[in-house]
Scaffold this motif. Sequence first.
Motif, short mmCIF file in Angstrom:
data_model
loop_
_atom_site.label_atom_id
_atom_site.label_comp_id
_atom_site.label_asym_id
_atom_site.label_seq_id
_atom_site.Cartn_x
_atom_site.Cartn_y
_atom_site.Cartn_z
N GLN A 1 46.53 35.09 28.85
CA GLN A 1 47.77 34.41 28.46
C GLN A 1 47.68 33.88 27.03
O GLN A 1 48.65 33.97 26.26
N LEU B 1 43.02 39.05 38.39
CA LEU B 1 44.10 38.56 37.51
C LEU B 1 45.47 38.91 38.12
O LEU B 1 45.69 40.03 38.58
N ASP B 2 46.37 37.93 38.11
CA ASP B 2 47.71 38.13 38.65
C ASP B 2 48.61 38.68 37.54
O ASP B 2 48.96 37.97 36.60
N VAL C 1 50.47 36.77 34.32
CA VAL C 1 50.12 37.11 32.94
C VAL C 1 51.37 37.53 32.17
O VAL C 1 51.67 37.01 31.09
N GLU D 1 42.73 34.37 33.64
CA GLU D 1 44.16 34.54 33.41
C GLU D 1 44.58 33.80 32.14
O GLU D 1 45.36 34.30 31.33
#
Lengths: 362, 362
Positions: free
Chosen positions: A148, A173-174, A178, A144
């Motif tokens: 980012q 991945l959230d 992000v 992540e």
Amino acid sequence: MRGLLAVVWKNSLRKKPPLRTRFLHTLKDRQCSQILMSPPLVSVDLPDIWTPNSSSFGGSSIVKTFDEQTTVVLDGKMISTEIRSRIASEVRRMKKCIGKVPGLAVIVVGQRRDSQIYVRNKITACEEAGIKSFVTELPTDCTEAEVQNALLRFNKDPSIHGILVQLPLPQHLDEGKVLDVLCLEKDVDGFHPLNMGNLAIRGKAPLFIPCTPKGCIELLIRSGVEIMGKKAVVIGRSNIVGLPTSLLLQRHHATVTVVHAFTDNPEQITSEADILVSAAGVPNMVRDNWIKPGAVVIDVGTSPVEDPSCEDGYRLIGDVCYEEAVKVASLITPVPGGVGPMTVAMLLSNTLDSAKRILDFT
Amino acid sequence: MRGLLAVVWKNSLRKKPPLRTRFLHTLKDRQCSQILMSPPLVSVDLPDIWTPNSSSFGGSSIVKTFDEQTTVVLDGKMISTEIRSRIASEVRRMKKCIGKVPGLAVIVVGQRRDSQIYVRNKITACEEAGIKSFVTELPTDCTEAEVQNALLRFNKDPSIHGILVQLPLPQHLDEGKVLDVLCLEKDVDGFHPLNMGNLAIRGKAPLFIPCTPKGCIELLIRSGVEIMGKKAVVIGRSNIVGLPTSLLLQRHHATVTVVHAFTDNPEQITSEADILVSAAGVPNMVRDNWIKPGAVVIDVGTSPVEDPSCEDGYRLIGDVCYEEAVKVASLITPVPGGVGPMTVAMLLSNTLDSAKRILDFT
């Protein structure tokens, strides 16, 4: 306009309720200098004045003429080509006046074939319009923080005016986390919660309207479909299509119902819709009995199906069973070549708008 | 629970579709230690798995038992009293543990009689719950900057955990601009666009859910009304009630339609609703033919009508023609004494939650 539409002649003379309207010439005249015909959202906000003593609650008249013998097949590719050409001309004007062009950054994670193709299409469209594009490709197993960081670099880069993360991301991945670091002023996909809130709230205007819903409304307006007072049903409630499309249709004064996987007998609801937008991602789910005769049908579904005879090894199938729907609807978008190209055109439009806002260019 | 409901016996034995369910005991057992029964929003998010080969799209079964001979009149006052008593006990625990209590600031502009009364009710409720309250009264002709300055002072004040501006503001003040300066962490009314966006987006949770919609859902859940898979119609699309109520019902998996002043023949749509929430602000608009037999009817309308025999010189009239609706609905909220007291209870609940979050108290 006629040249932009393919017309299918029907054998059936089945009675259809009138729906599709001709162009509103005043609107056309007023907006001919604009790239898009959709008016700014706040300008379409009208006060709700209830007239409770009548069974009809004001709004516009529904009775319109409609030629019973034709179904209009909207050529989204041709409409989007026209829009992209106007964007290209605006980009040239910008370059000439201030020596700068809009810049779009795309972050793509992993090797999903559909994502790769979507990104390639977006980059090609940028190039054709004179918009600078930047792609960051990250491996499927990236963290992540890596996504980012890529976002943060683009946030700071003054030559970038639009940033998008190609969705869906790999499951570890959230997406929310992000996207939360994406600079609001460059969120050309319009997925930031603040943009979504401002899309929902009357009297507010989001910085960006999500591309696919914006493309759907642009198609409706360009086809002379009146939205105000119409029953609209959206199939699917995804954060990126169903939800913003329903909010946008409501801002345009449709009476909106959202049908989803927990809806019983969805076809009972969809078959009452004057405007049906399907964004479920289920191939051929919408059969003829799901559609009100004479309805406008916008098919957002694009499910890839293996097909070795196609250039990319697969072809896209819509949510709507086209062969059946074309006999019932008054206006329909094909898949491919309907909403898809409009999404790309709206992305360029949002990127151009963003660059103009950031660079204070009018 | 039975003690919280007034039961009206019907003369008619008209056939009603089954709707109201008994308590979900597992839910009750799980949540008995909580003040509210509404679960956190993100926890109710479920993946949409379409089953397109069936005419029914999964979701919960609709067939439930319902006693045909009764209409339940929900006593919102009694339910809210119970909630407020639990909030008071939680405030006492907070004071005992950390020596602090929640603080709520209210800004009221002008002399609107209804606003004055609403504010007075909120302050009284705060006092009874042990929540400190602060009221800033500004004259009708004050400027936007003056309201904003009052807000900014409360934003900085560490003894304040919730701030609300009593709406509507006088017409010369832009509500959006005023509310924009409100600190998001203290926005106990939940009207900030970021809160609204997070209410709309699945997978996200707003810091605060607007009080009236939250009160409606709490009433439904406490009455054992199953929301998932139900047809819900919301009349009215105001930013403070209609919009967030529709978003919240959708988060709970209802199939939601929003009816507004531009909807033709609204009664055709409302009469298909299993759950009907009316928030139009038009007295007695919803007649018996607007209601599906056996439906759950939540009346959010509170139009003041002059009545010298009442203590305040007026009485409140709902959107729903109660005398007619009570013969058709399976469950109904009265006006006054239905949703209104719940709104106040939810404001206290949001203020307590905010104080706990800010003070890191669990």
